[in-house]
Design a protein around this motif. Sequence first.
Motif, PDB file in Angstrom:
ATOM      1  N   LEU A  21       6.295  13.497 -11.410  1.00 36.89           N
ATOM      2  CA  LEU A  21       6.235  12.617 -12.552  1.00 36.89           C
ATOM      3  C   LEU A  21       5.118  11.587 -12.373  1.00 36.89           C
ATOM      4  N   PRO A  22       4.364  11.278 -13.432  1.00 34.10           N
ATOM      5  CA  PRO A  22       3.318  10.262 -13.355  1.00 34.10           C
ATOM      6  C   PRO A  22       3.917   8.867 -13.465  1.00 34.10           C
ATOM      7  N   LEU A  23       4.648   8.445 -12.440  1.00 34.53           N
ATOM      8  CA  LEU A  23       5.356   7.179 -12.466  1.00 34.53           C
ATOM      9  C   LEU A  23       4.425   5.992 -12.285  1.00 34.53           C
ATOM     10  N   THR A  24       4.933   4.842 -12.676  1.00 30.27           N
ATOM     11  CA  THR A  24       4.332   3.570 -12.305  1.00 30.27           C
ATOM     12  C   THR A  24       5.089   3.053 -11.088  1.00 30.27           C
ATOM     13  N   GLY A  25       4.366   2.623 -10.091  1.00 31.88           N
ATOM     14  CA  GLY A  25       4.980   2.045  -8.905  1.00 31.88           C
ATOM     15  C   GLY A  25       4.749   0.546  -8.882  1.00 31.88           C
ATOM     16  N   VAL A  26       5.768  -0.214  -8.553  1.00 37.36           N
ATOM     17  CA  VAL A  26       5.653  -1.667  -8.427  1.00 37.36           C
ATOM     18  C   VAL A  26       5.900  -2.034  -6.975  1.00 37.36           C
ATOM     19  N   ILE A 126       3.480  -2.444   4.200  1.00 33.36           N
ATOM     20  CA  ILE A 126       2.777  -2.090   2.964  1.00 33.36           C
ATOM     21  C   ILE A 126       2.342  -0.622   2.971  1.00 33.36           C
ATOM     22  N   PRO A 127       1.721  -0.113   4.051  1.00 30.62           N
ATOM     23  CA  PRO A 127       1.354   1.309   4.061  1.00 30.62           C
ATOM     24  C   PRO A 127       2.537   2.236   3.837  1.00 30.62           C
ATOM     25  N   LYS A 128       3.688   1.918   4.430  1.00 30.96           N
ATOM     26  CA  LYS A 128       4.871   2.762   4.258  1.00 30.96           C
ATOM     27  C   LYS A 128       5.294   2.805   2.791  1.00 30.96           C
ATOM     28  N   ALA A 129       5.327   1.653   2.134  1.00 36.86           N
ATOM     29  CA  ALA A 129       5.728   1.604   0.730  1.00 36.86           C
ATOM     30  C   ALA A 129       4.741   2.372  -0.147  1.00 36.86           C
ATOM     31  N   LEU A 130       3.452   2.214   0.131  1.00 37.32           N
ATOM     32  CA  LEU A 130       2.441   2.909  -0.667  1.00 37.32           C
ATOM     33  C   LEU A 130       2.535   4.422  -0.487  1.00 37.32           C
ATOM     34  N   ARG A 131       2.814   4.867   0.733  1.00 35.82           N
ATOM     35  CA  ARG A 131       2.933   6.312   0.963  1.00 35.82           C
ATOM     36  C   ARG A 131       4.163   6.889   0.267  1.00 35.82           C
ATOM     37  N   GLU A 132       5.200   6.068   0.114  1.00 36.02           N
ATOM     38  CA  GLU A 132       6.368   6.517  -0.644  1.00 36.02           C
ATOM     39  C   GLU A 132       6.009   6.684  -2.118  1.00 36.02           C
ATOM     40  N   PHE A 133       5.147   5.827  -2.623  1.00 38.85           N
ATOM     41  CA  PHE A 133       4.641   6.002  -3.987  1.00 38.85           C
ATOM     42  C   PHE A 133       3.848   7.304  -4.091  1.00 38.85           C
ATOM     43  N   GLN A 134       3.014   7.541  -3.091  1.00 37.58           N
ATOM     44  CA  GLN A 134       2.181   8.746  -3.078  1.00 37.58           C
ATOM     45  C   GLN A 134       3.053  10.002  -3.114  1.00 37.58           C
ATOM     46  N   GLY A 156      -4.884 -12.953  -0.773  1.00 34.53           N
ATOM     47  CA  GLY A 156      -6.101 -12.244  -0.398  1.00 34.53           C
ATOM     48  C   GLY A 156      -5.860 -11.250   0.716  1.00 34.53           C
ATOM     49  N   SER A 157      -5.053 -11.647   1.684  1.00 34.63           N
ATOM     50  CA  SER A 157      -4.732 -10.762   2.792  1.00 34.63           C
ATOM     51  C   SER A 157      -3.917  -9.554   2.331  1.00 34.63           C
ATOM     52  N   THR A 158      -3.056  -9.770   1.340  1.00 33.31           N
ATOM     53  CA  THR A 158      -2.289  -8.660   0.771  1.00 33.31           C
ATOM     54  C   THR A 158      -3.215  -7.642   0.120  1.00 33.31           C
ATOM     55  N   PHE A 159      -4.210  -8.118  -0.615  1.00 32.76           N
ATOM     56  CA  PHE A 159      -5.193  -7.227  -1.223  1.00 32.76           C
ATOM     57  C   PHE A 159      -5.907  -6.405  -0.151  1.00 32.76           C
ATOM     58  N   ASP A 160      -6.263  -7.047   0.956  1.00 31.87           N
ATOM     59  CA  ASP A 160      -6.915  -6.336   2.056  1.00 31.87           C
ATOM     60  C   ASP A 160      -6.042  -5.182   2.550  1.00 31.87           C
ATOM     61  N   ALA A 161      -4.754  -5.481   2.767  1.00 28.79           N
ATOM     62  CA  ALA A 161      -3.848  -4.473   3.320  1.00 28.79           C
ATOM     63  C   ALA A 161      -3.635  -3.309   2.356  1.00 28.79           C
ATOM     64  N   VAL A 162      -3.494  -3.613   1.067  1.00 30.91           N
ATOM     65  CA  VAL A 162      -3.283  -2.564   0.070  1.00 30.91           C
ATOM     66  C   VAL A 162      -4.515  -1.664  -0.024  1.00 30.91           C
ATOM     67  N   THR A 163      -5.677  -2.249  -0.161  1.00 26.26           N
ATOM     68  CA  THR A 163      -6.890  -1.440  -0.341  1.00 26.26           C
ATOM     69  C   THR A 163      -7.274  -0.697   0.939  1.00 26.26           C
ATOM     70  N   ARG A 164      -6.937  -1.268   2.084  1.00 28.29           N
ATOM     71  CA  ARG A 164      -7.217  -0.568   3.345  1.00 28.29           C
ATOM     72  C   ARG A 164      -6.446   0.743   3.412  1.00 28.29           C
ATOM     73  N   GLU A 165      -5.214   0.722   2.960  1.00 26.06           N
ATOM     74  CA  GLU A 165      -4.423   1.954   2.923  1.00 26.06           C
ATOM     75  C   GLU A 165      -4.960   2.917   1.868  1.00 26.06           C
ATOM     76  N   LEU A 166      -5.278   2.405   0.689  1.00 24.32           N
ATOM     77  CA  LEU A 166      -5.744   3.275  -0.389  1.00 24.32           C
ATOM     78  C   LEU A 166      -7.091   3.924  -0.074  1.00 24.32           C
ATOM     79  N   GLN A 167      -7.871   3.308   0.792  1.00 25.01           N
ATOM     80  CA  GLN A 167      -9.152   3.896   1.173  1.00 25.01           C
ATOM     81  C   GLN A 167      -8.984   5.225   1.909  1.00 25.01           C
ATOM     82  N   THR A 168      -7.788   5.500   2.415  1.00 27.12           N
ATOM     83  CA  THR A 168      -7.541   6.746   3.137  1.00 27.12           C
ATOM     84  C   THR A 168      -7.030   7.856   2.214  1.00 27.12           C
TER      85      THR A 168
END
Length: 340
Positions: A21-26, A126-134, A156-168
């Motif tokens: 499903l093309p869900l939205t993740g929060v 944060i990486p764990k939560a994002l991978r669950e979205f993936q 700002g640090s949160t943005f760093d962590a989120v984008t660092r994971e998404l870069q992979t």
Amino acid sequence: MLNKYRSSLSNTDPLFHQGKLPLTGVLLVNLGTPDAPTAPALRRYLAEFLADARVIEIPKIVWMLILHGIILRVRPKKSAAKYKTVWTQEGSPLLAISKRQTAAVQTQLGDLALVKLGMRYGNPSIPKALREFQEAGVRKIIVLPLYPQYAAATTGSTFDAVTRELQTWRFVPELHFINNYCDNPLFIDALANSIQEDFKQHGKPEKLLLSYHGMPKRNLELGDPYFCFCQKTTRLIAEKLGFSKEDYITTFQSRFGYAEWLQPYTDQTLKDLATSGVKNVAIISPAFSADCLETLEELAVENYEIFTHAGGEHYRYISALNDRADHIGALVSIIKEQIK
């Protein structure tokens, strides 16, 4: 619901063929917490937290020598002792409250989004939560750092962590990053409600302190807007409650080191108020979306001792908004604006 989502996909959509499903993740994000109130757990947590260049902005080589040579040898034991005083059967207060917030937001959003909790430092990460979205096939991610006032060291640090994971990731989903909500009307209403409820129960104090987490003054001089956002939140609360300038004061807590930090300092202000004859104060910290060690130990206990030892008589801490219904409603409203 399943058929509605699938019918909105074309046959060329890769998720159509995968049956996802093309869900939205929060993603709700807060600072983090050690896994246990022990020196080893605090050492791991502080090593991650204090190694963040957004948090400590001094040359890395110099700071690493100080961090590993002094701080991580001394501070974990002291911090563990403080955590033990606030630890609950559910773990740290911040984690327990954050989980309740996440569940409440998920309940209100229902099928509109999949809601996960990520901590900037520690677990759940944060990486764990994002991978669950993936894994769930999420196509759009809304990130809401639970810091009402933007600061580079937190949001700002949160943005760093989120984008660092998404870069992979091979496929990067649509990303909506909410960088502050210091003036959101429903957030201000929730704060005003909590203050009014306290005054109704305990009476109006001679002075209300709105105490925000501190940061070095140099950060403001370099362009960090945090100080201005804090002042704005205070002003809006005061306007909402009809306060005069004599009713309240904005202060900043939790400084360390020898550099000048944002002023006025909370602890010194409490001393000055007590010595000048003020006997009754209340304190709230609009910078915290959930109670944690800093609010439950520093604000509620240490500052009580500072005020009463200086001659004050009545001191009370007004809890963070935590999982109050009006606070959850504010967060859901902020998120829904992004879902649209």
